[in-house]
Enzyme design. Structure first.
Site, mmCIF file in Angstrom:
data_model
loop_
_atom_site.group_PDB
_atom_site.id
_atom_site.type_symbol
_atom_site.label_atom_id
_atom_site.label_comp_id
_atom_site.label_asym_id
_atom_site.label_seq_id
_atom_site.Cartn_x
_atom_site.Cartn_y
_atom_site.Cartn_z
ATOM 1 N N GLU A 72 0.835 -1.152 -0.055
ATOM 2 C CA GLU A 72 -0.054 -0.185 -0.028
ATOM 3 C C GLU A 72 0.978 1.264 -0.223
ATOM 4 O O GLU A 72 0.522 2.100 -0.808
ATOM 5 C CB GLU A 72 -0.913 0.016 1.230
ATOM 6 N N ASP A 115 -0.616 -4.988 3.249
ATOM 7 C CA ASP A 115 -1.300 -3.742 3.491
ATOM 8 C C ASP A 115 -0.805 -3.514 5.311
ATOM 9 O O ASP A 115 -1.062 -4.340 5.812
ATOM 10 C CB ASP A 115 -2.984 -3.825 3.551
ATOM 11 N N ILE A 154 -1.121 -1.522 7.686
ATOM 12 C CA ILE A 154 -2.357 -1.349 8.714
ATOM 13 C C ILE A 154 -3.540 -1.040 7.779
ATOM 14 O O ILE A 154 -3.682 -0.068 6.940
ATOM 15 C CB ILE A 154 -2.046 -0.029 9.265
ATOM 16 N N ASP A 155 -4.451 -2.137 7.617
ATOM 17 C CA ASP A 155 -5.551 -2.055 6.952
ATOM 18 C C ASP A 155 -6.730 -1.528 8.187
ATOM 19 O O ASP A 155 -6.786 -1.919 9.233
ATOM 20 C CB ASP A 155 -6.259 -3.271 6.435
ATOM 21 N N THR A 198 -6.710 2.008 8.454
ATOM 22 C CA THR A 198 -6.012 3.119 9.247
ATOM 23 C C THR A 198 -6.855 3.911 9.905
ATOM 24 O O THR A 198 -6.509 4.620 11.007
ATOM 25 C CB THR A 198 -4.931 3.771 8.253
ATOM 26 N N ASP A 227 -5.711 -4.726 -0.252
ATOM 27 C CA ASP A 227 -7.145 -4.769 0.670
ATOM 28 C C ASP A 227 -7.889 -6.260 0.438
ATOM 29 O O ASP A 227 -8.751 -6.532 1.201
ATOM 30 C CB ASP A 227 -8.228 -3.744 0.242
#
Ligand code: LIP
Length: 280
Positions: A71, A90, A92-93, A95, A221
């Site tokens: 990402e 990712d 931190i999905d 955020t 994602d």
């Protein structure tokens, strides 16, 4: 038995995801430097960057020829997916959730080999939920096998989608129409702001379906969690074509089974046609 390459990738990915989870857990309630990406609802913090850099750095050291789709470093244009092992990350999905200490947030690592997802790991270190899957070996939550829901009737289904996309002008009408149409047919809707984890909730059987498509949504994602859903017995469709998802075209309907996926596919398509018609 000797370990094959994918066992080694899996071991490394698990180690990295746990280390990243520790950083996420220790930082969620602290001060963060927040930067807006697309707008004030699409954020990045120094921890997103730090986690991603650490993961990529450690993989590169071990496997200099592996590729990355991640990402914070990939940019707007997705690279071509090649046959090489590709780490899809990712850091931190969710955020925005993380920034608010809303506990639905996670670290995501997926690995594709020969353009097929072979490993999917989604870890929420706040609620201690570690979702894992390897191609052909089932899906697990904290090591226990998981299966999707058996519900086939949409009127009994809990469906997730992202109402947050109404914040983007280009998506407002579409999102409103989609929400109206889904709510009319489903038993209820929920909206969590974290794509990978919500897909895992479909795999876990606590949500029947999830539609995800919008500004900023990309391969990282959906790729890892798509494998987790299919290994749990569910399906993931391309929202536009109704075919099996292509992870490089991140517009997905993840569902507990083909019946719910197809019903949702038609409802969303009809909602979209209505908007297109109105704007002619
Ligand atoms: C988030 C997605 C979520 C969406 C957010 C955002 P990020 O990803 O997981 O579904 O509603 O707008 O795109 O940016 O937190 O990794």
């Amino acid at each position: 038995m000797a370990k094959i390459n994918e066992d080694l990738y899996y071991d490394l990915a698990m180690e990295l995801v746990r280390d990243a989870g520790k950083v996420l857990r220790e930082s969620i309630n602290g001060r963060k430097t927040i930067t807006e990406k697309l707008s004030n609802w699409d954020l990045v913090t120094e921890y997103d960057q730090k986690i991603e850099d650490t993961i990529i750095g450690r993989v590169k050291k071990e496997y200099p020829n592996h590729k990355f789709i991640a990402e914070e470093s990939t940019g707007k244009n997705l690279p071509e997916l090649t046959d090489d092992p590709t780490w899809i990350i990712d850091p931190i999905d969710g955020t925005l959730n993380y920034v608010h200490s809303f506990p639905h947030t996670c670290v995501v690592i997926g690995i594709a080999v020969k353009k097929e997802m072979v490993i999917g790991i989604v870890y929420n270190p706040i609620l201690e939920q570690l979702f894992t899957a390897r191609k052909g070996q089932g899906a697990f939550l904290n090591g226990t096998p998981i299966k999707t829901s058996k519900i086939e009737d949409l009127s009994k289904a809990l469906v997730c989608l992202e109402v947050g996309f109404m914040k983007a002008e280009s998506m407002r009408e579409l999102t409103i129409e989609r929400v109206k149409a889904v709510l009319k047919e489903a038993q209820g809707i929920r909206t969590l702001g974290v794509a990978a984890l919500t897909l895992c909730y479909v795999a876990l059987g606590i949500v029947e379906a999830y539609h995800i498509e919008g500004p900023g949504i990309s391969t990282w994602d959906i790729a890892a969690a798509s494998l987790i859903i299919t290994e749990a017995g569910g399906v993931v469709l391309d929202r536009k074509t109704g075919e099996r998802i292509n992870i490089m075209k991140p517009r997905a309907i993840g569902a507990c089974n083909a019946k719910i996926a197809t019903d949702l596919f038609h409802i969303i398509r009809e909602a979209d046609s209505k908007v297109i018609e109105n704007n002619k």
